[in-house]
Motif scaffolding. Structure first.
Motif: not given
Length: 367
Positions: A39-42, A70-71, A361-363
């Protein structure tokens, strides 16, 4: 298709180079927690419109630290053009313990140059993989828009307009797209020996036998979650994990409904680019859409989901809604320029509601 103006080692101890078997095992282990292995980001590495907003190594390192610490993401999609920028960014992400999707995205250049760019990027991905990094290679993104010669148009924006107006031959388009996708897959396999995929548009007809994973750039909007599940089921293939290689929304009320065309609300013919349509800024709408879709993806135990995207430096947030270009951005942080009309070297960004919602949500998913 997103444009935002049509304009991103301490290797993991004991990590082994991933093959398809290892990939499947990692997925099963993660499903006990969240249903998503990654799960992550571009994160874009393409140069911006000015020297101040162009890719910068020091800024990139700070951003990747934030993405991991942090994210709370465990994965990042590094995409864009420039082999050196892609390589340095991917290596830094690996150093910080992030899984990497490496995707060259050289657009509006002759096809042979695009394939050469892919080969060089793939070689770096293979070098990382051989040293123990967790890395997947994506051979590209939505070729029908970014690769000349598949549909009419001198650049990506013109090709978007031609497709929206029906100014193309669907049969010819599908034949040319299949041919180029096969060439890209062959180039990718020749230099990279780990898991490989391609970032397809939702309605592309892709021969997924060429790849190890099915990846889709997903920008649908439905009022009910069951409709997302019903639509996403069509991407399942036996033995091939499903990746949401992009999903996102712009930052105004009604943006999720506009999906992949949410960026198309800026009049660039004005002396200063201006938002049209009397849009109302809504960070909450963006955040709610992203977290709802994450819940859907997790409920289906998909393999990975990458939010599009972290930051768009050339789309600054401004108090005047007519010139708040961040409304038309999919970024989860908002750029704050040092001057009203141009960025200064010390421009910075601030997190949006989406950033905080995703971090929570990620945490939670990682525990």
């Amino acid at each position: 298709m997103r444009s935002e103006g049509i304009s991103r080692a301490r290797f993991l101890a004991g990590a082994a180079a991933l093959g398809v078997a290892g990939m499947t095992g990692g997925r099963a282990a993660a499903q006990g927690r969240s249903g998503l292995a990654y799960r992550g980001v571009s994160y874009e590495v393409t140069d911006g419109e000015t020297a101040e907003t162009s890719w910068n190594a020091a800024r990139m390192r700070r951003d990747l630290r934030v993405i991991g610490d942090e994210l709370k993401a465990n994965s990042v999609s590094v995409y864009g053009d420039g082999v050196d920028r892609l390589a340095v960014t991917a290596s830094e992400a690996v150093e910080r313990g992030l899984h990497v999707w490496l995707q060259p995205r050289l657009g509006d250049r002759p096809q042979h140059e695009i394939l050469d760019h892919l080969a060089e990027t793939g070689r770096h991905a293979e070098s990382l993989r051989r040293q123990g990094a967790r890395v997947h290679l994506s051979v590209g993104c939505e070729f029908v828009l970014f690769v000349p010669g598949i549909v009419p148009g001198d650049d990506a924006l013109e090709r978007v307009r031609n497709m929206l107006s029906g100014n193309f031959d669907p049969v010819t388009m599908r034949r040319r797209l299949r041919r180029f996708t096969a060439r890209a897959a062959k180039v990718g396999r020749s230099v990279f020996h780990g898991p490989m995929t391609y970032g397809a548009a939702q309605d592309e007809e892709v021969d997924w036998t060429l790849f190890d994973l099915v990846s889709v750039n997903y920008y649908s909007y439905f009022p009910h979650r069951a409709d997302y599940v019903r639509e996403l089921r069509k991407y399942r293939r036996p033995g091939k994990p499903v990746v949401i290689s992009e999903f996102g929304a712009c930052t105004y009320k009604g943006a999720p409904e506009k999906g992949g065309m949410g960026w198309d609300v800026v009049d660039y013919d004005k002396p200063q680019p201006e938002i049209v349509g009397g849009l109302v800024r809504s960070e909450r709408s963006q955040a709610a859409y992203l977290t709802e879709l994450l819940d859907v993806f997790e409920s289906m135990s998909l393999y990975a989901a990458l939010v599009y995207n972290f930051v768009t430096p050339d789309a600054p947030h401004r108090a005047d809604p007519r010139h708040d270009l961040d409304l038309a951005s999919y970024g989860i942080v908002k750029p704050l320029w040092g001057a009203p009309d141009q960025p200064t070297r010390d421009w910075h960004w601030a997190p949006k509601e989406a950033f905080h919602a995703l971090a929570h949500h990620f945490a939670r998913s990682a525990t």
